[in-house]
Design an enzyme around this catalytic site. Sequence first.
Site, mmCIF file in Angstrom:
data_model
loop_
_atom_site.group_PDB
_atom_site.id
_atom_site.type_symbol
_atom_site.label_atom_id
_atom_site.label_comp_id
_atom_site.label_asym_id
_atom_site.label_seq_id
_atom_site.Cartn_x
_atom_site.Cartn_y
_atom_site.Cartn_z
ATOM 1 N N THR A 273 0.871 -1.055 -0.057
ATOM 2 C CA THR A 273 0.221 -0.339 -0.018
ATOM 3 C C THR A 273 0.448 1.405 0.308
ATOM 4 O OG1 THR A 273 -1.376 1.357 1.572
ATOM 5 C CG2 THR A 273 0.042 -0.539 2.317
ATOM 6 N N GLU B 148 0.170 3.552 2.361
ATOM 7 C CA GLU B 148 0.508 4.372 3.174
ATOM 8 C C GLU B 148 1.235 3.636 4.303
ATOM 9 O OE1 GLU B 148 -3.670 3.484 5.324
ATOM 10 O OE2 GLU B 148 -4.678 3.068 3.398
#
Length: 352
Positions: free
Chosen positions: A132, A134
């Site tokens: 991801t 993130e």
Amino acid sequence: MILVTGGAGFIGSNFVIDWFAHSDEPVINLDKLTYAGNLHTLVSLSGDARHVFVQGDIDDRELVSRLLAEHQPRAVINFAAESHVDRSIHGPGEFIQTNIVGTFNLLESVRAYWNALPADDKEAFRFLHISTDEVYGTLSLEGAPFAETHAYKPNSPYSASKAASDHLVRAWHHTYGLPVLTTNCSNNYGPYHFPEKLIPLMILNALAGKALPIYGDGQQIRDWLYVKDHCSAIRRVLEVGMLGDTYNIGGWNEKTNLEVVQTICVLLDELEPRADGNSYVEQICFIQDRPGHDRRYAIDARKLERELGWKPAETFESGVRKTVEWYLANPDWVGNVASGTYRDWIQTQYGA
Ligand code: NAD
Ligand code: TYD
């Protein structure tokens, strides 16, 4: 054949369904069937000899080693993870177990299998790890989008556990020579998305006449990618990605959360108008912010475009329309996932 983990979840199931639209190569689909895994999603593949589903844990070395020995896959694609930031705040333990320890055990099972392969198969083998954006932490409004060289600064238990798994994958390549590839993708949306995440939650709450709960001021920015574009990028990376490299995948679609929810409301006003003739926008409400809420994510996907020739097919506008239409057309799937433990989660997160 290939072995896919987490193939009963949102992205993994889209990937498996899409795979068979492009290829007849069989898939072993290993999934633990946590709350996020759903066999109903794979019903179109029942009776299809190309798809073998196995319920099990990536953490289970004996099971994974047996599957690898039995089916001799040419690649493993690891989607299996705990994936919801809010759940990671309420209970980080499962995230550490699956995303870190599980990835470690999967890497070890795969390494033993790969080491024993004949030379040609060994060279052709790939371990593709799905991660991801993130892991990079948060961006300021002026900050350049995340390139592959951006420092890892994860801020939530979820993103920290994914960052740890990315580091393990990298180290297994560097130290043991395991032929790995890693992709870091932005926020996905599309069919079969579990309604704990922003877009499906808002569609279903709107239709149910419930509040549309926006955290904080709703000005956080995410870079949205239609899930089928993520699947095409993964196929491309598997096919021609450079060993040991990482590829950022994004849709060039930065939107604030408020913009996303307003877009969904306008689409629903057109496709499924409220009985009272008013707009779904009336249901928007602002609630307490998520602790440690990252302000902005944005992906610089130029490496993937330049080196592997990939581009997303959907804009946010076309993809979100398809998504809303899909949820309106699939009430059975929605009814199936939005029961039982799902209700408990909604009560825990939004009850007060
Ligand atoms: P999801 O939560 O919808 O699905 C995860 C699947 O993994 C479920 O089917 C679950 O049963 C399975 N699973 C969980 N623990 C397991 C274990 N120990 N062993 C085997 N299976 C297990 O998640 P998703 O949104 O489909 O995400 C898939 C992957 O993509 C994750 O690694 C996630 O970090 C990554 N990712 C997701 C997004 C997104 O926007 N959803 C964006 C970028 C990257
Ligand atoms: P989410 O779909 O959980 O993905 P992620 O946290 O991995 O980006 O959330 C997307 C954005 O929407 C995030 O900024 C949090 C926000 N959000 C809300 O405002 N309300 C909600 O009810 C949810 C689930 C998310």
